[in-house]
Motif scaffolding. Structure first.
Motif, PDB file in Angstrom:
ATOM      1  N   LEU A  95     -17.980  19.617  35.476  1.00 32.90           N
ATOM      2  CA  LEU A  95     -19.038  20.202  35.819  1.00 32.90           C
ATOM      3  C   LEU A  95     -20.329  19.484  36.381  1.00 32.90           C
ATOM      4  CD1 LEU A  95     -20.482  23.112  35.900  1.00 32.90           C
ATOM      5  CD2 LEU A  95     -21.065  22.326  33.488  1.00 32.90           C
ATOM      6  N   GLY A  96     -20.860  19.549  37.654  1.00 36.74           N
ATOM      7  CA  GLY A  96     -21.940  18.800  37.740  1.00 36.74           C
ATOM      8  C   GLY A  96     -22.338  19.402  39.577  1.00 36.74           C
ATOM      9  N   PRO A  97     -23.410  18.760  39.541  1.00 31.21           N
ATOM     10  CA  PRO A  97     -24.143  19.155  41.133  1.00 31.21           C
ATOM     11  C   PRO A  97     -23.082  18.696  42.163  1.00 31.21           C
ATOM     12  CG  PRO A  97     -25.350  17.457  40.101  1.00 31.21           C
ATOM     13  CD  PRO A  97     -24.241  17.829  38.960  1.00 31.21           C
TER      14      PRO A  97
ATOM     15  N   CYS B  57     -21.131  15.031  43.080  1.00 33.96           N
ATOM     16  CA  CYS B  57     -21.227  14.073  41.854  1.00 33.96           C
ATOM     17  C   CYS B  57     -20.024  13.216  41.440  1.00 33.96           C
ATOM     18  CB  CYS B  57     -21.662  14.838  40.509  1.00 33.96           C
ATOM     19  SG  CYS B  57     -20.538  15.974  39.939  1.00 33.96           S
ATOM     20  N   GLY B  58     -18.837  13.759  42.270  1.00 34.56           N
ATOM     21  CA  GLY B  58     -17.633  13.008  42.013  1.00 34.56           C
ATOM     22  C   GLY B  58     -16.522  14.100  41.555  1.00 34.56           C
ATOM     23  N   LYS B  59     -16.637  15.249  41.370  1.00 32.27           N
ATOM     24  CA  LYS B  59     -15.634  16.272  40.314  1.00 32.27           C
ATOM     25  C   LYS B  59     -14.317  16.034  41.161  1.00 32.27           C
ATOM     26  CE  LYS B  59     -18.333  19.721  40.772  1.00 32.27           C
ATOM     27  NZ  LYS B  59     -19.605  19.309  41.950  1.00 32.27           N
ATOM     28  N   THR B  60     -14.423  16.394  42.571  1.00 34.58           N
ATOM     29  CA  THR B  60     -13.266  16.713  43.227  1.00 34.58           C
ATOM     30  C   THR B  60     -12.396  15.251  43.413  1.00 34.58           C
ATOM     31  OG1 THR B  60     -13.946  18.536  44.303  1.00 34.58           O
ATOM     32  CG2 THR B  60     -12.188  17.544  45.275  1.00 34.58           C
TER      33      THR B  60
ATOM     34  N   THR C  74     -15.450  22.652  38.613  1.00 39.93           N
ATOM     35  CA  THR C  74     -16.445  23.495  38.958  1.00 39.93           C
ATOM     36  C   THR C  74     -17.982  23.168  39.012  1.00 39.93           C
ATOM     37  OG1 THR C  74     -17.193  26.068  38.231  1.00 39.93           O
ATOM     38  CG2 THR C  74     -16.647  24.503  36.493  1.00 39.93           C
ATOM     39  N   HIS C  75     -18.577  23.877  39.746  1.00 42.07           N
ATOM     40  CA  HIS C  75     -20.026  23.715  39.638  1.00 42.07           C
ATOM     41  C   HIS C  75     -20.567  24.831  39.209  1.00 42.07           C
ATOM     42  CE1 HIS C  75     -19.779  25.935  43.641  1.00 42.07           C
ATOM     43  NE2 HIS C  75     -20.862  26.357  43.289  1.00 42.07           N
ATOM     44  N   ASP C  76     -19.891  25.816  38.573  1.00 42.66           N
ATOM     45  CA  ASP C  76     -20.577  26.942  37.952  1.00 42.66           C
ATOM     46  C   ASP C  76     -20.489  26.954  36.404  1.00 42.66           C
ATOM     47  OD1 ASP C  76     -20.626  29.451  36.884  1.00 42.66           O
ATOM     48  OD2 ASP C  76     -19.963  30.386  38.470  1.00 42.66           O
ATOM     49  N   GLN C  77     -21.621  26.850  35.778  1.00 39.12           N
ATOM     50  CA  GLN C  77     -21.776  26.395  34.390  1.00 39.12           C
ATOM     51  C   GLN C  77     -21.227  27.712  33.375  1.00 39.12           C
ATOM     52  OE1 GLN C  77     -25.290  26.430  32.186  1.00 39.12           O
ATOM     53  NE2 GLN C  77     -26.488  26.149  34.179  1.00 39.12           N
ATOM     54  N   MET C  78     -21.415  28.914  33.923  1.00 34.08           N
ATOM     55  CA  MET C  78     -20.763  30.076  33.217  1.00 34.08           C
ATOM     56  C   MET C  78     -19.182  29.875  33.418  1.00 34.08           C
ATOM     57  SD  MET C  78     -22.708  31.733  31.806  1.00 34.08           S
ATOM     58  CE  MET C  78     -21.795  32.994  31.315  1.00 34.08           C
TER      59      MET C  78
ATOM     60  N   MET D 180     -20.863  15.710  34.922  1.00 34.19           N
ATOM     61  CA  MET D 180     -20.953  14.484  35.756  1.00 34.19           C
ATOM     62  C   MET D 180     -22.299  14.360  36.478  1.00 34.19           C
ATOM     63  SD  MET D 180     -17.016  14.067  37.131  1.00 34.19           S
ATOM     64  CE  MET D 180     -17.396  12.246  37.679  1.00 34.19           C
ATOM     65  N   ARG D 181     -22.581  13.191  36.765  1.00 31.45           N
ATOM     66  CA  ARG D 181     -23.833  12.857  37.724  1.00 31.45           C
ATOM     67  C   ARG D 181     -23.458  11.689  38.666  1.00 31.45           C
ATOM     68  NH1 ARG D 181     -30.209  11.965  36.436  1.00 31.45           N
ATOM     69  NH2 ARG D 181     -29.192  10.614  34.708  1.00 31.45           N
ATOM     70  N   ASP D 182     -23.947  11.548  39.814  1.00 32.74           N
ATOM     71  CA  ASP D 182     -23.786  10.494  40.456  1.00 32.74           C
ATOM     72  C   ASP D 182     -22.459   9.535  40.384  1.00 32.74           C
ATOM     73  OD1 ASP D 182     -26.006  10.823  41.553  1.00 32.74           O
ATOM     74  OD2 ASP D 182     -27.224   9.674  40.483  1.00 32.74           O
ATOM     75  N   GLY D 183     -21.069  10.255  40.004  1.00 35.29           N
ATOM     76  CA  GLY D 183     -19.855   9.759  39.779  1.00 35.29           C
ATOM     77  C   GLY D 183     -19.711   9.387  38.271  1.00 35.29           C
TER      78      GLY D 183
END
Ligand code: ATP
Length: 361
Positions: free
Chosen positions: A35-37, A40-43, A191-195, A207-210
């Motif tokens: 999860l993250g904005p 941020c490197g999720k995908t 996901t970027h959806d916290q729910m 995650m943030r900035d990788g």
């Protein structure tokens, strides 16, 4: 063994580092959400686990085996993407059956498997239809059915619900969670959806900035955020984050100057070293309660904006230092614009962060 391990996983694109030193392990039957904005490197992390992106440094293990050099089809994983590609001219049953063709099963065995997953995902009624004749939610369920039908070792989902409307997302969250809990596979969901993360995950990696800022159960990341970023990211409405200064500590209680208000908090021993320094105080909007008169644990301000949220009301209160405090009140507790409120902090739900943003515990 259905497990996923990432060790010091790093990805660079030219001089840009998209993922840096990610360590993560997903156990059998466990669901971990990344999860993250945006950006941020999720995908990219998920794609490295899948083998769709090469690994710059570090290691990916699936089922205990190093996978770095194996192509996706040799990793025994199933992926469900945001853009689920169902073949439009093939029936839903045919779409679900496709991954079984390579397994050397008889037509009867294939039919049995399709019927089995169709039942799990409640698709029995639509197996004869073409994808174009299905709702988005049914198409999404068909994509999940196709992913689980060949019993892969692990599952990877990339924003699986982002094409659905709010109501469908809500019900699919529950359905996917139920399906996954019956399968005992290691699963990673981006996901970027916290729910979505809070309801589907056993653990969440924020995650943030990788980089991973914190990994823990939904309860841990919500109630014990490691730093200001996690505190501000998890929770809705957002946590109030107020600048302050720790002026004194006496009998295990700290007086913190929050602009016009001095608030007295119980503090952990670690805070002793911080006397005189700047801090951030985090107070959840549901941890502020209007009281009749000011006290050593209250903040004072004027009601500026009132936003009904169904059973609750979000109230924006502007304090004497022009800070916007978000306060959630039960709907029955009426307030009026301009009204002065003394807001007592529930000290069990407040957080102290040092001047580098780390939680003081
Ligand atoms: P979103 O939620 O928007 O999908 P994300 O967290 O999944 O974001 P990634 O898609 O992993 O983020 O991208 C991480 C960073 O890497 C972004 O800044 C992105 O622009 C960059 N990036 C991704 N793929 C490439 C690529 N092939 N070449 C260069 N940069 C890339």
């Amino acid at each position: 063994m259905s497990t996923i391990e990432a060790t010091s996983l790093t990805k660079t694109f030219g001089s840009f580092t998209a993922v840096r030193d990610v360590d993560m392990s997903v156990g059998e039957g466990e669901v971990v959400c990344l999860l993250g904005p945006s950006g941020c490197g999720k995908t990219t992390t998920l794609r490295m686990i899948a083998g769709l992106e090469s690994v710059t440094e570090g290691e990916v293990k699936i089922g205990g085996r190093v996978m770095n050099r194996l192509p996706p089809e040799k990793r025994d994983i199933a992926m469900v993407f945001q853009f689920y590609a169902l073949y439009p001219s093939v029936s839903i049953g045919g779409n679900i059956e496709m991954p079984l063709y390579h397994l050397g099963l008889s037509a009867e065995e294939r039919g049995r498997e399709v019927a089995r997953v169709a039942e799990i995902l409640q698709l029995g009624e639509v197996l004869e239809r073409l994808p174009g004749q299905l709702s988005e939610g049914e198409k999404q369920r068909a994509a999940v059915a196709r992913a689980i039908v060949r019993d892969p070792n692990c599952f990877l989902f990339d924003e699986p619900l982002s094409r659905l409307d709010v109501e469908q997302r809500h019900s699919m969250r529950g359905q996917i969670k139920e399906v996954l809990s019956g399968l005992s596979k290691a699963t990673v969901i981006v996901t970027h959806d916290q729910m979505e993360a809070l309801t589907m995950a056993n653990r969440i990696a924020i995650m943030r900035d990788g980089m991973i800022e914190q990994i823990g159960t939904p309860h841990e990341v919500f109630s014990q955020p490691r730093n200001v970023f996690v505190a501000g990211f998890i929770g809705s409405p957002k946590m109030n984050l107020l600048d302050g200064r720790l002026s004194t500590i006496k009998d295990g209680k700290a007086t913190i100057e929050l602009g016009a208000d001095n608030v007295v908090f119980p503090v952990p021993a670690a805070a002793e070293a911080l006397v005189g320094s700047h801090l951030t105080i985090g107070i959840r909007p549901r941890a502020l309660e209007p009281v009749d008169s000011p006290s050593e644990r209250s903040l004072t301000g004027q009601v500026e904006l009132i936003e009904p949220m169904g059973a609750e009301t979000l109230v924006h209160v502007r304090d004497e230092d022009e800070r916007d405090l978000r306060v959630v009140l039960p709907r029955e507790r009426k307030v009026a614009p301009g009204e002065v409120l003394h807001l007592a902090c529930d000290l069990t739900q407040t957080h102290i962060f040092d001047d580098s943003g780390l939680a003081v515990r």
